[in-house]
Structure formats: structure tokens, C-alpha cells
Design a protein around this motif. Structure first.
Motif: not given
Length: 104
Positions: A88-99, A101-103
Motif C-alpha cells: 500500500y505504501e509503495l503504491r502511494h510512494f509511486d503515485q507521489k513520484s509520478a505526480q 515527475e508531471v510537475g
């Protein structure tokens, strides 16, 4: 606790679930917070922390009078809970990292 019938058992399980669900949600909120705080993906899994949590819950179960079979069950439940929380934490970490990158 008096559990003489299946109705008694089911009522008690429902009561316990009503207490467990909010606690599990709080635990998940902690995992989300950890994902925001950690700067590297490889920080999500901390095997020393996993071992410490398992030791703590087994010790607590023993303090509460659990027999060896119950301690083993608590360890198994927590092992699965911890693995789920790491994912669960990995999924949220990956979402944070993707966001992030987009920013850029």
C-alpha cells in the motif's frame, strides 16, 4: 465474554470489527504519511522495523495471556498485514513520484 450461541459469536465479531475498521484506517493513513515523508522507494521496506513490530505484537499477545498457538496466529496475521501495508505504501510512494515527475 459469554459466547454460547452462534448469534453471540457473530454479535461479538461484529462488535470487534466495528472497533478494528477505524484502527485499520488509521494504520493506512500512517502508511500514506510514510510514503509522503520517505524520499527513496527503497526506504519503504525496512526489515528491521518489520522484525521489531512482529516481536512487539508477539510480546503483547503473551502479556495478554495468549497461548503459543494464539501467538503464532497473531504473528501470521501481522506478517500479512505488514506485507499488505508495505505494498500500500509503495503504491502511494509511486503515485507521489509520478505526480512529482508531471510537475517538473
Amino acid at each position: 465474554m459469554t459466547l454460547h450461541t452462534m448469534t453471540d459469536v457473530r454479535h461479538q465479531v461484529d462488535t470487534l470489527d466495528a472497533q478494528l475498521v477505524p484502527l485499520l484506517l488509521q494504520r493506512l493513513q500512517c502508511m500514506r504519511a510514510a510514503a509522503q515523508i520517505k524520499s527513496k522507494r527503497d526506504q519503504v521496506r525496512d526489515d528491521q522495523r518489520v522484525a521489531a513490530v512482529l516481536d512487539h505484537v508477539k510480546r503483547r499477545a503473551r502479556q495478554l495471556g495468549a497461548d503459543a498457538s494464539d501467538v503464532d496466529a497473531i504473528e501470521a496475521i501481522y506478517s500479512q498485514l505488514i506485507e499488505f501495508c508495505i505494498g500500500y505504501e509503495l503504491r502511494h510512494f509511486d503515485q507521489k513520484s509520478a505526480q512529482q515527475e508531471v510537475g517538473r
